[in-house]
Design an enzyme around this catalytic site. Structure first.
Site, PDB file in Angstrom:
ATOM      1  N   GLU A   1       0.801  -1.223   0.000  1.00 19.51           N
ATOM      2  CA  GLU A   1       0.000   0.000   0.000  1.00 19.51           C
ATOM      3  C   GLU A   1       0.835   1.275   0.000  1.00 19.51           C
ATOM      4  O   GLU A   1       0.475   2.246  -0.647  1.00 19.51           O
ATOM      5  CB  GLU A   1      -0.925   0.060   1.231  1.00 19.51           C
ATOM      6  CG  GLU A   1      -1.871  -1.098   1.368  1.00 19.51           C
ATOM      7  CD  GLU A   1      -1.340  -2.130   2.338  1.00 19.51           C
ATOM      8  OE1 GLU A   1      -2.135  -2.756   3.011  1.00 19.51           O
ATOM      9  OE2 GLU A   1      -0.109  -2.293   2.421  1.00 19.51           O
TER      10      GLU A   1
ATOM     11  N   ASP B   1      -1.741  -5.120   3.850  1.00 20.32           N
ATOM     12  CA  ASP B   1      -1.810  -5.339   5.297  1.00 20.32           C
ATOM     13  C   ASP B   1      -2.619  -6.588   5.664  1.00 20.32           C
ATOM     14  O   ASP B   1      -3.535  -6.987   4.930  1.00 20.32           O
ATOM     15  CB  ASP B   1      -2.418  -4.114   5.981  1.00 20.32           C
ATOM     16  CG  ASP B   1      -1.451  -2.945   6.025  1.00 20.32           C
ATOM     17  OD1 ASP B   1      -0.246  -3.175   5.823  1.00 20.32           O
ATOM     18  OD2 ASP B   1      -1.905  -1.804   6.249  1.00 20.32           O
TER      19      ASP B   1
ATOM     20  N   GLU C   1      -9.272  -4.932   5.437  1.00 21.01           N
ATOM     21  CA  GLU C   1      -9.068  -3.853   4.477  1.00 21.01           C
ATOM     22  C   GLU C   1      -7.903  -4.168   3.556  1.00 21.01           C
ATOM     23  O   GLU C   1      -7.962  -3.903   2.352  1.00 21.01           O
ATOM     24  CB  GLU C   1      -8.830  -2.530   5.216  1.00 21.01           C
ATOM     25  CG  GLU C   1      -8.796  -1.334   4.288  1.00 21.01           C
ATOM     26  CD  GLU C   1      -8.769  -0.011   5.027  1.00 21.01           C
ATOM     27  OE1 GLU C   1      -8.918   1.020   4.370  1.00 21.01           O
ATOM     28  OE2 GLU C   1      -8.594  -0.022   6.259  1.00 21.01           O
TER      29      GLU C   1
ATOM     30  N   TYR D   1       2.153  -5.235  13.332  1.00 20.10           N
ATOM     31  CA  TYR D   1       1.000  -4.537  12.751  1.00 20.10           C
ATOM     32  C   TYR D   1       0.150  -3.902  13.847  1.00 20.10           C
ATOM     33  O   TYR D   1      -0.150  -4.528  14.861  1.00 20.10           O
ATOM     34  CB  TYR D   1       0.160  -5.513  11.931  1.00 20.10           C
ATOM     35  CG  TYR D   1      -0.885  -4.835  11.081  1.00 20.10           C
ATOM     36  CD1 TYR D   1      -0.529  -3.823  10.201  1.00 20.10           C
ATOM     37  CD2 TYR D   1      -2.216  -5.202  11.164  1.00 20.10           C
ATOM     38  CE1 TYR D   1      -1.480  -3.199   9.417  1.00 20.10           C
ATOM     39  CE2 TYR D   1      -3.187  -4.585  10.386  1.00 20.10           C
ATOM     40  CZ  TYR D   1      -2.804  -3.579   9.515  1.00 20.10           C
ATOM     41  OH  TYR D   1      -3.758  -2.958   8.739  1.00 20.10           O
TER      42      TYR D   1
ATOM     43  N   ARG E   1      -2.984  -2.503  13.759  1.00 19.70           N
ATOM     44  CA  ARG E   1      -4.457  -2.603  13.804  1.00 19.70           C
ATOM     45  C   ARG E   1      -4.821  -4.035  14.164  1.00 19.70           C
ATOM     46  O   ARG E   1      -4.883  -4.902  13.298  1.00 19.70           O
ATOM     47  CB  ARG E   1      -5.075  -2.186  12.468  1.00 19.70           C
ATOM     48  CG  ARG E   1      -4.843  -0.721  12.123  1.00 19.70           C
ATOM     49  CD  ARG E   1      -5.605  -0.299  10.881  1.00 19.70           C
ATOM     50  NE  ARG E   1      -5.268   1.072  10.523  1.00 19.70           N
ATOM     51  CZ  ARG E   1      -4.327   1.409   9.646  1.00 19.70           C
ATOM     52  NH1 ARG E   1      -3.649   0.453   9.034  1.00 19.70           N
ATOM     53  NH2 ARG E   1      -4.071   2.664   9.383  1.00 19.70           N
TER      54      ARG E   1
ATOM     55  N   HIS F   1      -4.301 -12.946  14.587  1.00 14.74           N
ATOM     56  CA  HIS F   1      -3.421 -11.787  14.619  1.00 14.74           C
ATOM     57  C   HIS F   1      -2.557 -11.812  15.875  1.00 14.74           C
ATOM     58  O   HIS F   1      -2.772 -12.585  16.795  1.00 14.74           O
ATOM     59  CB  HIS F   1      -4.252 -10.507  14.598  1.00 14.74           C
ATOM     60  CG  HIS F   1      -4.871 -10.233  13.262  1.00 14.74           C
ATOM     61  ND1 HIS F   1      -5.647  -9.139  13.030  1.00 14.74           N
ATOM     62  CD2 HIS F   1      -4.833 -10.921  12.107  1.00 14.74           C
ATOM     63  CE1 HIS F   1      -6.068  -9.154  11.770  1.00 14.74           C
ATOM     64  NE2 HIS F   1      -5.585 -10.224  11.199  1.00 14.74           N
TER      65      HIS F   1
END
Length: 782
Positions: A16, A89, A93, A310, A312, A357
């Site tokens: 991104e 990511d 999203e 990461y 988020r 995650h």
């Protein structure tokens, strides 16, 4: 590492952001061509709904104009690539961006693979490229459902606000629920009625002891009863009299060890909360800095390095390798006594948490914050430090405390029921994880466990009242009454939300997800619904009006329960347990019905006693772009308006209108204050208000003035524009450059407190200068 194919073509990797691309390039090497999409490359159109509500809510995606060149370049790179990897990511999203990329570039029919990593380190990246996978369309569908739901609300409900209140307002599926929570809390505060109550403390010591040996005990009730209520001064005085005449005896001394376990490593929510309490960061600022740390920064001798995992995430999982590295660091720095017997594992409590995650942690526990001092910016270093401390602490031993509780019975001289007093303390015995990290409380102070030591005392010891420190003394010594201290209190309303506590409440109610907290908080503030007063979120009058209209006509759509239920259903889509279209349909049906009712509602107006000066009809309060105003009810035949009573009348100036020569006054417009002719609407002459900064223009010598763009961004330019076209985004400084004598502007970092960071507009000089003199205030002129 994979080698270049025989044809010589490189493997294409799409991410991104350019920063992430640079970090990956330093890891993967020249065999890979790494391109950045710079966010989404497809989205719904801006000028229409873009969702076919008649045919399964099919979204109508398009490539924005500013992304067409990027898409073209990625497509060209893909045409000559031997392999294509999508390394966006590791969340929904990111998965959706990968899908949009292959659709927009037309490479969906070519072999392509998805690689996922939660930290940008050589080990994690290489491992991810060893195990590529297809795009997970379950995650794509969940993200697509969220996007469609948000569009249906935004493009259906926002026009209702435009018609009923004023233009430029917006509603959102989640943002409006957050606004509702803030408004309802404010109304709780407004409706709160304080209740009086009293507490009583007594300073006690063993008989014959000095005042320095006294300790304080609090009245907690009658002996044999759990609690005592002291509602007023009369009851307080009665109890003070009883305690002052009573004999006091220690009935019990309890000593027991206590341990405190470290908290889990950060999730997105807890990181935002902690950064708000410790540093005053907004959620948006926290996530911007965390993104920089995740995507990678240039470290001396190491190149571009990703510093945290990461950012988020709603999981508190930690990789086994990271646990072992942390344990090795702890043993080496603090000793084996600071290690628990086994690595600590934590369980995620939030609803819908994605356990695949990881928590937010440093990519290396051995990269201590002090090694990055002077390399990172102040914000980056502060945020990295607290992330590193929290993670290392979560793998350390428990903190140990010695808890002591003393129970004291007070038997009044008049034979009344005996009273119970209690004193307690908690003394840190073993620091454990607190050696490097202490939790931050809701009141933004660090937890304090250490108190003054209680004296050596045993059950059966007789005590006396003894002021500590002594306050009054007469011939008879210390007055016992001085040692009994009543204090009046009043119950307090619930506190206003801060960004930290609102994020916590959203998470506890299952509203929003890690990627949405910061945008939610930014939006309700950017729209003018809520303002920050210090750190408290205070709803504005416009926020009350918007919330009340939405709650009146859309009570279920914008409720916490309904919104949380939708989030759970989005999670079910992500797990492949249900298709996304029925979920959207279930949401859209009550929304559509409510829209019909809201459309028929009258405009939000408030009746007043004012009458129109032109036609004599009644005037009402309406909302405009810059607040409330009075408007004639005879509209459109009579278009008379005027400011609401109590607001300042327009300020008349000495400036003359360039069109008719009349005086001009100060008005508030879309982009701030401006000068307007007093003969408006007969004359529509206007001028900009220019604020001098006290520095001459380096090109022509005229004044440099402060200006504002259409997007309300401040810049500085010559007052004689367009004759002179000098402009600067940074504020000019009066001091000349010490190296070349040219213009200095604010920029860089100050070396010492009280200095201003500066850089030259001509040469490469950067440094610090004394604070510019404030003796000459900015002068407003036309």
């Amino acid at each position: 590492m994979a080698k270049r194919t025989k044809s010589g073509n490189k493997r294409l990797v799409i991410v991104e952001s350019p920063a992430k691309a640079r970090t990956l390039a330093s890891i993967l090497g020249s065999e890979y061509d790494i391109r950045a999409s710079v966010g989404h490359v497809r989205d719904l159109p801006k000028n229409k709904l873009g969702v076919d509500t008649e045919h399964g809510f099919a979204p109508q995606y398009l490539v924005p104009e500013d992304k067409k060149l990027i898409v073209k370049e990625i497509k060209k790179a893909a045409d000559s690539a031997s392999e294509i990897f999508l390394a966006t990511d590791p969340d929904r999203e990111g998965e959706a961006i990968s899908w949009h990329l292959i659709e927009a570039t037309g490479i969906k029919d070519r072999p392509h693979q998805r690689v996922v990593f939660h930290e940008i380190t050589p080990e994690a990246v290489r491992e991810a490229f060893k195990h590529p996978r297809p795009i997970d369309y379950r995650l794509v569908d969940a993200q697509q459902a969220r996007r469609v739901l948000d569009r249906l609300v935004g493009y259906s409900v926002s026009p209702i606000l435009w018609k009923k209140i004023r233009g430029g307002l917006s509603a959102g599926r989640v943002q409006s629920v957050a606004l509702r929570m803030v408004v309802e809390r404010e109304r709780e505060i407004q409706a709160f009625v304080p209740r009086e109550y009293w507490t009583i403390d007594a300073d006690l010591a063993k008989k014959g002891a000095e005042p320095s040996a006294a300790f304080t005990a609090s009245l907690v009730g009658y002996v044999g009863k759990k609690k005592i209520e002291i509602p007023n001064r009369e009851e307080s005085n009665r109890l003070v009299t009883l305690l002052s005449s009573a004999s006091h005896t220690v009935t019990d001394v309890k000593k027991k060890p206590q341990t405190r376990r470290p908290g889990p490593p950060f999730t997105t929510s807890t990181l935002q909360q902690d950064a708000s309490r410790r540093f005053g960061f907004t959620a948006k600022r926290t996530m911007a800095v965390a993104q920089q740390l995740y995507e990678g920064l240039e470290l001396p001798g190491q190149g571009q390095v990703g510093l945290i995992t990461y950012m988020r995430t709603d999981s508190v999982n930690v990789a086994a390798s990271a646990q072992q590295e942390a344990r090795g660091y702890i043993a080496g720095r603090f000793g084996d006594e600071y290690l628990p017997e086994a690595p600590r594992n934590y369980k995620t409590k939030s609803k819908g948490a994605q356990e695949a995650h990881e928590a937010i942690r440093p990519t290396s526990a051995r990269r201590a914050p002090e090694t990055l001092s002077g390399v990172l910016t102040r914000d980056q270093l502060r945020l990295y430090t607290v992330i590193w401390q929290r993670f290392v602490a979560c793998q350390m031993a428990d903190a140990g405390f010695d808890q002591t509780t003393i129970e004291v019975d007070a038997v009044p001289a008049d034979g009344s029921d005996p009273l119970r007093l209690r004193a307690s303390q908690s003394v840190l015995r073993f620091a454990g994880y607190r050696q490097i990290y202490q939790e931050q409380r809701e009141d933004e102070s660090e937890e304090e466990e250490l108190q003054a030591n209680l004296p050596r005392i045993e059950a059966g010891d007789a005590l006396q009242l003894l002021a500590r420190p002594p306050e009054k003394k007469d011939e008879g010594g210390y007055k016992p009454v001085d040692a009994v201290k009543p204090e009046q209190h009043f119950t307090e309303p619930p506190p206003r939300y801060t960004e930290a506590t609102l994020v916590k409440a959203l998470e506890e109610n299952g509203i929003g997800r890690p990627s949405t907290y910061a945008p939610i908080l930014s939006t309700i503030q950017d729209r003018g619904y809520v303002e920050r007063d210090k750190r408290a979120l205070v709803p504005q009058e416009l926020g009350f009006v918007v919330n009340d209209l939405l709650v009146e006509h859309f009570p279920d759509v914008f409720s916490t329960g309904f919104t949380a239920e939708m989030e759970e259903e989005l999670d079910e889509i992500a797990r492949g347990e249900r298709p996304w279209q029925p979920v959207v349909q279930q949401f859209y049906e009550p929304l559509e019905a409510a829209l019909e009712s809201a459309a028929a509602a009258p405009r939000v107006e408030e009746e007043t006693d004012e009458t129109c000066e032109k036609c004599g009809k009644a005037m009402v309060k309406k909302w405009g772009r810059f607040g409330q105003f009075l408007a004639c009810t005879g509209y459109p035949e009579c278009k008379s308006t005027r400011p609401v009573d109590g607001e300042e009348e327009p300020e008349v100036t000495d400036e003359k209108c360039g069109e008719c020569g009349a005086e001009m006054n100060v008005r508030m417009g879309r982009y701030g204050k401006f000068l307007a002719c007093t003969r408006y609407p007969d004359c529509k002459g206007t001028k900009a208000i220019l604020v001098k900064v006290g520095v001459p223009c380096p090109q022509c010598g005229s004044d440099i003035v402060e200006k504002t763009t259409k997007r309300r961004r401040t810049f500085y330019g010559c007052a004689t524009y367009p004759e002179c076209d000098f402009t600067s985004w940074q504020r000019p400084l009066p001091e000349p450059c010490p190296q070349c004598g040219k213009l200095l502007v604010i920029g860089g970092r100050a070396k010492e407190k009280g200095q201003t960071p500066a850089k030259c507009t001509e040469c490469d000089w950067k440094g610090s200068i004394g604070t510019p003199a404030a003796a000459e205030p900015a002068e407003a002129t036309a």
